[in-house]
Design a protein around this motif. Structure first.
Motif, PDB file in Angstrom:
ATOM      1  N   ILE A 125     -15.054 -36.181  42.779  1.00 46.88           N
ATOM      2  CA  ILE A 125     -16.091 -36.666  42.541  1.00 46.88           C
ATOM      3  C   ILE A 125     -17.426 -35.699  43.654  1.00 46.88           C
ATOM      4  O   ILE A 125     -18.108 -35.627  42.591  1.00 46.88           O
ATOM      5  CB  ILE A 125     -16.456 -38.107  42.915  1.00 46.88           C
ATOM      6  N   ALA A 126     -17.216 -35.984  44.254  1.00 46.97           N
ATOM      7  CA  ALA A 126     -18.415 -35.252  45.331  1.00 46.97           C
ATOM      8  C   ALA A 126     -18.828 -33.650  44.678  1.00 46.97           C
ATOM      9  O   ALA A 126     -19.470 -33.208  44.585  1.00 46.97           O
ATOM     10  CB  ALA A 126     -18.215 -35.400  46.435  1.00 46.97           C
ATOM     11  N   THR A 127     -17.316 -33.395  44.709  1.00 43.69           N
ATOM     12  CA  THR A 127     -17.563 -31.755  44.478  1.00 43.69           C
ATOM     13  C   THR A 127     -18.407 -31.589  42.412  1.00 43.69           C
ATOM     14  O   THR A 127     -19.817 -30.260  42.191  1.00 43.69           O
ATOM     15  CB  THR A 127     -16.459 -30.501  44.367  1.00 43.69           C
ATOM     16  N   VAL A 158      -4.957 -29.631  45.745  1.00 40.77           N
ATOM     17  CA  VAL A 158      -4.966 -31.039  43.878  1.00 40.77           C
ATOM     18  C   VAL A 158      -6.436 -30.911  43.903  1.00 40.77           C
ATOM     19  O   VAL A 158      -6.592 -30.473  42.728  1.00 40.77           O
ATOM     20  CB  VAL A 158      -4.617 -32.081  44.635  1.00 40.77           C
ATOM     21  N   GLY A 159      -6.687 -31.294  45.223  1.00 38.42           N
ATOM     22  CA  GLY A 159      -8.159 -31.177  44.562  1.00 38.42           C
ATOM     23  C   GLY A 159      -9.108 -29.712  43.979  1.00 38.42           C
ATOM     24  O   GLY A 159      -9.727 -30.365  43.212  1.00 38.42           O
ATOM     25  N   LEU A 160      -9.144 -29.040  44.817  1.00 37.55           N
ATOM     26  CA  LEU A 160      -9.428 -27.688  43.701  1.00 37.55           C
ATOM     27  C   LEU A 160      -8.618 -27.463  42.397  1.00 37.55           C
ATOM     28  O   LEU A 160      -9.797 -26.967  41.336  1.00 37.55           O
ATOM     29  CB  LEU A 160      -8.299 -26.471  44.809  1.00 37.55           C
ATOM     30  N   ALA A 161      -7.380 -27.730  41.913  1.00 37.26           N
ATOM     31  CA  ALA A 161      -6.802 -27.601  40.909  1.00 37.26           C
ATOM     32  C   ALA A 161      -7.768 -28.568  39.780  1.00 37.26           C
ATOM     33  O   ALA A 161      -8.353 -27.792  38.944  1.00 37.26           O
ATOM     34  CB  ALA A 161      -5.427 -27.698  40.552  1.00 37.26           C
ATOM     35  N   ALA A 162      -7.820 -29.440  40.384  1.00 34.59           N
ATOM     36  CA  ALA A 162      -8.810 -30.995  39.652  1.00 34.59           C
ATOM     37  C   ALA A 162     -11.048 -30.534  39.164  1.00 34.59           C
ATOM     38  O   ALA A 162     -10.584 -30.542  37.560  1.00 34.59           O
ATOM     39  CB  ALA A 162      -8.709 -32.274  40.224  1.00 34.59           C
ATOM     40  N   VAL A 163     -10.814 -29.509  40.288  1.00 39.22           N
ATOM     41  CA  VAL A 163     -12.032 -29.257  39.974  1.00 39.22           C
ATOM     42  C   VAL A 163     -12.034 -28.732  39.263  1.00 39.22           C
ATOM     43  O   VAL A 163     -13.015 -28.135  38.553  1.00 39.22           O
ATOM     44  CB  VAL A 163     -12.696 -28.926  41.253  1.00 39.22           C
ATOM     45  N   ALA A 164     -11.412 -27.439  39.257  1.00 38.38           N
ATOM     46  CA  ALA A 164     -11.565 -25.915  38.331  1.00 38.38           C
ATOM     47  C   ALA A 164     -10.993 -26.685  37.178  1.00 38.38           C
ATOM     48  O   ALA A 164     -11.536 -26.097  36.085  1.00 38.38           O
ATOM     49  CB  ALA A 164     -10.388 -25.328  38.840  1.00 38.38           C
ATOM     50  N   LEU A 165     -10.019 -27.317  36.790  1.00 39.81           N
ATOM     51  CA  LEU A 165     -10.200 -28.151  35.500  1.00 39.81           C
ATOM     52  C   LEU A 165     -11.461 -29.141  34.146  1.00 39.81           C
ATOM     53  O   LEU A 165     -11.645 -28.726  33.517  1.00 39.81           O
ATOM     54  CB  LEU A 165      -8.915 -28.873  35.283  1.00 39.81           C
ATOM     55  N   ILE A 166     -11.699 -30.036  35.780  1.00 42.00           N
ATOM     56  CA  ILE A 166     -13.131 -30.349  35.145  1.00 42.00           C
ATOM     57  C   ILE A 166     -14.410 -29.258  34.965  1.00 42.00           C
ATOM     58  O   ILE A 166     -15.119 -29.406  34.480  1.00 42.00           O
ATOM     59  CB  ILE A 166     -13.837 -31.275  36.672  1.00 42.00           C
ATOM     60  N   GLY A 167     -14.544 -28.085  35.871  1.00 42.75           N
ATOM     61  CA  GLY A 167     -15.027 -26.684  35.343  1.00 42.75           C
ATOM     62  C   GLY A 167     -15.271 -26.614  34.221  1.00 42.75           C
ATOM     63  O   GLY A 167     -16.310 -26.088  33.375  1.00 42.75           O
ATOM     64  N   VAL A 168     -13.555 -26.411  33.742  1.00 43.04           N
ATOM     65  CA  VAL A 168     -13.379 -25.603  31.823  1.00 43.04           C
ATOM     66  C   VAL A 168     -13.874 -26.548  31.311  1.00 43.04           C
ATOM     67  O   VAL A 168     -14.852 -26.195  30.011  1.00 43.04           O
ATOM     68  CB  VAL A 168     -12.508 -25.442  31.863  1.00 43.04           C
TER      69      VAL A 168
END
Length: 106
Positions: A17-19, A67-77
């Motif tokens: 959420i923060a990122t 897990v955070g990196l993967a989630a943020v990458a997917l959210i970015g897409v």
């Protein structure tokens, strides 16, 4: 699932959420996303400090960051329309496989 792992899931959620809010803050010029960024990171790090009382730092950090990196990458897409390529997808898969292997070794 014990309490520490549940807290780790919450720490990851707060960090994601923060990122995501950091991108939306437009360089801290938008108040709500800026507040979400600061509060999310504060909550995530507080939770991590509590988790590290019982779990190994290497495992916790690997899971939290991977897990955070993967989630943020997917959210970015999906949320920001960021690009995706086969190489990016393979990189994310490699990170997630690494996190799983570290957990299996623990």
């Amino acid at each position: 699932m014990n309490k520490a792992w549940l807290m780790l899931a919450l720490a990851i959620t707060a960090e994601v959420i923060a990122t995501t809010s950091l991108k939306a803050s437009a360089g801290f010029t938008r108040p709500l996303p800026s507040v979400l960024t600061v509060c999310g990171y504060a909550a995530s790090f507080w939770l991590l400090a509590q988790i590290l009382k019982t779990l190994e730092v290497g495992i916790v950090y690997a899971v939290w960051s991977g897990v955070g990196l993967a989630a943020v990458a997917l959210i970015g897409v999906f949320l920001y329309g960021e690009s995706v390529s086969l190489l990016k997808a393979l990189g994310l898969l490699a990170i997630l496989v690494g996190v799983v292997l570290l957990n299996l070794a623990a």
